[in-house]
Design a protein around this motif. Structure first.
Motif, PDB file in Angstrom:
ATOM      1  N   TYR A 253       0.813  -1.217   0.000  1.00  0.00           N
ATOM      2  CA  TYR A 253       0.000   0.000   0.000  1.00  0.00           C
ATOM      3  C   TYR A 253       0.847   1.267   0.000  1.00  0.00           C
ATOM      4  O   TYR A 253       0.308   2.365   0.001  1.00  0.00           O
ATOM      5  N   GLY A 254       2.157   1.116   0.041  1.00  0.00           N
ATOM      6  CA  GLY A 254       2.987   2.296  -0.165  1.00  0.00           C
ATOM      7  C   GLY A 254       3.902   2.699   0.965  1.00  0.00           C
ATOM      8  O   GLY A 254       4.501   3.769   0.909  1.00  0.00           O
ATOM      9  N   ALA A 255       4.048   1.877   1.997  1.00  0.00           N
ATOM     10  CA  ALA A 255       5.028   2.202   3.035  1.00  0.00           C
ATOM     11  C   ALA A 255       6.404   2.067   2.394  1.00  0.00           C
ATOM     12  O   ALA A 255       6.822   0.972   2.052  1.00  0.00           O
ATOM     13  N   THR A 256       7.097   3.180   2.178  1.00  0.00           N
ATOM     14  CA  THR A 256       8.292   3.143   1.336  1.00  0.00           C
ATOM     15  C   THR A 256       9.504   2.539   2.042  1.00  0.00           C
ATOM     16  O   THR A 256      10.545   2.379   1.443  1.00  0.00           O
ATOM     17  N   VAL A 257       9.355   2.200   3.305  1.00  0.00           N
ATOM     18  CA  VAL A 257      10.533   1.732   4.045  1.00  0.00           C
ATOM     19  C   VAL A 257      11.037   0.370   3.549  1.00  0.00           C
ATOM     20  O   VAL A 257      12.226   0.101   3.577  1.00  0.00           O
ATOM     21  N   ILE A 258      10.153  -0.453   3.016  1.00  0.00           N
ATOM     22  CA  ILE A 258      10.601  -1.720   2.413  1.00  0.00           C
ATOM     23  C   ILE A 258      10.002  -1.823   1.006  1.00  0.00           C
ATOM     24  O   ILE A 258       8.801  -1.609   0.830  1.00  0.00           O
ATOM     25  N   HIS A 259      10.824  -2.161   0.038  1.00  0.00           N
ATOM     26  CA  HIS A 259      10.303  -2.334  -1.318  1.00  0.00           C
ATOM     27  C   HIS A 259       9.396  -3.566  -1.345  1.00  0.00           C
ATOM     28  O   HIS A 259       9.765  -4.627  -0.836  1.00  0.00           O
ATOM     29  N   PRO A 260       8.196  -3.451  -1.940  1.00  0.00           N
ATOM     30  CA  PRO A 260       7.219  -4.541  -1.840  1.00  0.00           C
ATOM     31  C   PRO A 260       7.701  -5.905  -2.346  1.00  0.00           C
ATOM     32  O   PRO A 260       7.273  -6.933  -1.819  1.00  0.00           O
ATOM     33  N   LYS A 261       8.599  -5.928  -3.329  1.00  0.00           N
ATOM     34  CA  LYS A 261       9.029  -7.226  -3.863  1.00  0.00           C
ATOM     35  C   LYS A 261       9.968  -7.971  -2.914  1.00  0.00           C
ATOM     36  O   LYS A 261      10.277  -9.139  -3.116  1.00  0.00           O
ATOM     37  N   ILE A 302      -0.678   4.644   5.798  1.00  0.00           N
ATOM     38  CA  ILE A 302       0.188   4.686   4.630  1.00  0.00           C
ATOM     39  C   ILE A 302      -0.412   5.654   3.614  1.00  0.00           C
ATOM     40  O   ILE A 302      -1.619   5.627   3.375  1.00  0.00           O
ATOM     41  N   VAL A 303       0.424   6.463   3.038  1.00  0.00           N
ATOM     42  CA  VAL A 303      -0.062   7.417   2.038  1.00  0.00           C
ATOM     43  C   VAL A 303       0.642   7.170   0.719  1.00  0.00           C
ATOM     44  O   VAL A 303       1.862   7.016   0.690  1.00  0.00           O
ATOM     45  N   LYS A 304      -0.118   7.162  -0.351  1.00  0.00           N
ATOM     46  CA  LYS A 304       0.477   7.177  -1.687  1.00  0.00           C
ATOM     47  C   LYS A 304      -0.008   8.436  -2.375  1.00  0.00           C
ATOM     48  O   LYS A 304      -1.206   8.583  -2.603  1.00  0.00           O
ATOM     49  N   LYS A 305       0.924   9.305  -2.673  1.00  0.00           N
ATOM     50  CA  LYS A 305       0.551  10.551  -3.346  1.00  0.00           C
ATOM     51  C   LYS A 305       0.573  10.308  -4.852  1.00  0.00           C
ATOM     52  O   LYS A 305       1.022   9.267  -5.315  1.00  0.00           O
ATOM     53  N   ASN A 306       0.099  11.311  -5.588  1.00  0.00           N
ATOM     54  CA  ASN A 306       0.237  11.255  -7.048  1.00  0.00           C
ATOM     55  C   ASN A 306      -0.447  10.072  -7.710  1.00  0.00           C
ATOM     56  O   ASN A 306       0.089   9.483  -8.647  1.00  0.00           O
ATOM     57  N   GLN A 307      -1.609   9.719  -7.183  1.00  0.00           N
ATOM     58  CA  GLN A 307      -2.365   8.625  -7.783  1.00  0.00           C
ATOM     59  C   GLN A 307      -3.398   9.197  -8.742  1.00  0.00           C
ATOM     60  O   GLN A 307      -3.652  10.403  -8.774  1.00  0.00           O
ATOM     61  N   SER A 380      -4.681  11.360  -3.559  1.00  0.00           N
ATOM     62  CA  SER A 380      -3.872  10.572  -2.623  1.00  0.00           C
ATOM     63  C   SER A 380      -4.664   9.348  -2.197  1.00  0.00           C
ATOM     64  O   SER A 380      -5.878   9.417  -2.041  1.00  0.00           O
ATOM     65  N   LEU A 381      -3.955   8.269  -2.020  1.00  0.00           N
ATOM     66  CA  LEU A 381      -4.585   7.060  -1.488  1.00  0.00           C
ATOM     67  C   LEU A 381      -4.079   6.857  -0.059  1.00  0.00           C
ATOM     68  O   LEU A 381      -2.885   6.688   0.166  1.00  0.00           O
ATOM     69  N   TYR A 382      -5.001   6.924   0.881  1.00  0.00           N
ATOM     70  CA  TYR A 382      -4.654   6.651   2.282  1.00  0.00           C
ATOM     71  C   TYR A 382      -5.111   5.245   2.622  1.00  0.00           C
ATOM     72  O   TYR A 382      -6.250   4.876   2.333  1.00  0.00           O
ATOM     73  N   THR A 383      -4.231   4.479   3.222  1.00  0.00           N
ATOM     74  CA  THR A 383      -4.607   3.147   3.678  1.00  0.00           C
ATOM     75  C   THR A 383      -4.355   3.099   5.178  1.00  0.00           C
ATOM     76  O   THR A 383      -3.284   3.495   5.637  1.00  0.00           O
ATOM     77  N   SER A 407     -12.606  -2.855   4.631  1.00  0.00           N
ATOM     78  CA  SER A 407     -12.652  -4.312   4.814  1.00  0.00           C
ATOM     79  C   SER A 407     -12.320  -4.589   6.278  1.00  0.00           C
ATOM     80  O   SER A 407     -12.136  -3.664   7.063  1.00  0.00           O
ATOM     81  N   ARG A 408     -12.172  -5.835   6.629  1.00  0.00           N
ATOM     82  CA  ARG A 408     -12.040  -6.170   8.047  1.00  0.00           C
ATOM     83  C   ARG A 408     -10.855  -5.468   8.710  1.00  0.00           C
ATOM     84  O   ARG A 408     -10.976  -4.876   9.773  1.00  0.00           O
ATOM     85  N   GLU A 409      -9.711  -5.509   8.020  1.00  0.00           N
ATOM     86  CA  GLU A 409      -8.483  -4.960   8.611  1.00  0.00           C
ATOM     87  C   GLU A 409      -8.124  -3.581   8.079  1.00  0.00           C
ATOM     88  O   GLU A 409      -7.299  -2.896   8.654  1.00  0.00           O
ATOM     89  N   THR A 410      -8.669  -3.250   6.922  1.00  0.00           N
ATOM     90  CA  THR A 410      -8.103  -2.140   6.175  1.00  0.00           C
ATOM     91  C   THR A 410      -9.156  -1.135   5.746  1.00  0.00           C
ATOM     92  O   THR A 410     -10.198  -1.520   5.215  1.00  0.00           O
TER      93      THR A 410
END
Ligand code: ASP
Ligand code: MG
Length: 417
Positions: A253-261, A302-307, A380-383, A407-410
């Motif tokens: 969802y965009g927490a930049t501290v760890i790359h998702p892959k 978590i914030v993702k800007k520029n969406q 912006s997408l806020y999760t 949803s349940r958690e998010t």
């Protein structure tokens, strides 16, 4: 064997490089592989070079000179002796880069991008390796392109795991200090590829997986994984322990501290991941490992800007059904546009997307033939993971909410500021 990843911020100047040495002296460095990124904002600076190159701009030389100056400044501070062989190596790398720029005939933007941008990592690791040697730390400089093999999807290459595994098993000395580049790989013809921006974390995971490493540590300028991005939220707190699953969700969802892959290969072999501070290397930081009981007790923001929020509706009031939706997704895949939220009604379909490779215009043209297309740029997408009422109120305050999904958690919100 341990794998350590040091990102651009950790080697952004001479002091940073000296600090990396200090971190290693503090925590130990035998049987270690270091994955290092380009120094500071070099990748962005090289992206400017590429832009000027394609635009045939007369600023090309100036932008290249800026990259050179920045690195020679760091070299001068670290070595203070222009006779040192590090100058010879770095001069050669810049000469190769200039030769490529002069002689390249390929009009393929993504291909050219990878050939040029890779010098950031090649030069940073050259400097770090020589500096460590000069300080008495024997190490092997490895050209990662001889180990991480990929397909030819330039700028977003897909790893060929079998060949990569074989090369790493054969070629990496496990009983030494090794230094290599993050982010890069090479295709079957040995042209340079890259794994996607901020991909060095993923490189660390690839090596850890292939070496059956005991752990991976990502050294950061923050104390670990926080429950919120301190740039956008006050009172961010450290998450001491989280599960792979939680970390994947946060990264996705965009927490930049760890790359998702990064997490998937580690999770497969249950290799623990630590995220620690290079300022305070003795602090525990965050550990990511197996365990269903490692759900954070606090809400995570978590914030993702520029969406982009894209809405499609049928032109003739017909339903948007499986068939249309699969066609839409095939196009999104083809244009490498990432979807982070989906919402549909009978005759309309909305998605929140990220257009990393500037393909949206082309996609829009195709979609407009079949659907009525409307969109909001720059949303912006806020999760919020593990949300509660206070958490959602905090995010909704002062914003126009375009989409809200629970949803349940998010909880997810697409907003205009
Ligand atoms: N230097 C590359 C980038 O800035 C890779 C990385 O830092 O992980 O995207
Ligand atoms: Mg970087």
């Amino acid at each position: 064997m341990k794998v350590y990843k040091f990102g651009g911020a950790s080697v952004k100047d001479a002091k940073g490089v000296q600090n990396v040495l200090h971190v290693l002296q503090t925590v130990g460095y035998t049987d270690t592989l270091l994955v290092i990124s380009a120094m500071g904002k070099t990748t962005n600076a090289l992206e400017m070079v590429i832009k000027h190159y394609f635009e045939k701009s007369n600023e090309l030389n100036a932008s290249l000179l800026e990259v050179k100056k920045y690195h020679y400044q760091i070299l001068d501070e670290l070595f203070n002796n222009e006779e040192h062989e590090v100058y010879f190596d770095v001069n050669n790398h810049f000469a190769d880069l200039e030769y490529f720029i002069r002689s390249n005939k390929s009009p393929n933007y993504n291909f050219v991008y990878d050939q040029i941008v890779s010098y950031g990592e090649i030069i940073s690791t050259t400097i770090v390796s020589h500096y460590f040697k000069a300080q008495g730390l024997t190490n092997n400089w490895l050209d990662v392109r001889n180990f991480v093999k990929t397909d030819t999807t330039y700028r977003d290459a897909v790893v060929d795991w079998n060949t990569t595994q074989e090369l790493i098993t054969k070629g990496v000395n496990r009983n030494a200090l090794n230094i290599t580049q993050g982010f890069l790989g090479s295709d079957p013809n040995s042209f340079t590829t890259t794994l996607g921006r901020e991909g060095s974390d993923y490189t660390a995971a690839i090596f850890a997986y292939c070496l059956d490493a005991e752990s991976v540590t990502i050294w950061k300028d923050v104390p670990g994984v926080l429950n919120a991005d301190p740039r956008y939220f006050e009172n961010a707190t450290l998450l001491h322990q989280i599960s792979y699953r939680e970390a994947i969700e946060l990264a996705f969802y965009g927490a930049t501290v760890i790359h998702p892959k990064t997490l998937q290969p580690l999770q497969k072999k249950e290799i623990p991941l630590y995220v620690k501070s290079f300022v305070n290397p003795m602090l525990a930081g965050t550990s990511v490992s197996k365990g269903a009981d490692l759900e954070p007790q606090t809400s995570c923001f978590i914030v993702k800007k520029n969406q982009l929020l894209l809405s499609l509706s049928s032109l003739d009031f017909s339903f948007i059904m499986e068939e249309n939706i699969s066609e839409i997704f095939a196009l999104l895949h083809q244009f490498k546009i990432k979807v982070s939220l989906i919402q549909n009604t009978a005759i309309s379909f909305s998605i929140c997307i990220e257009d990393k490779f500037t393909n949206f215009e082309a996609l829009k043209t195709i979609l407009s033939q079949k659907f009525s297309v409307s969109y909001n740029e720059n949303v912006s997408l806020y999760t919020i993971r593990h949300f509660d009422k206070a958490a959602s109120e905090l995010v909704e305050k002062d914003k126009t909410v375009l989409v809200k999904q629970i949803s349940r958690e998010t909880l997810q919100l697409v907003t205009k500021e």
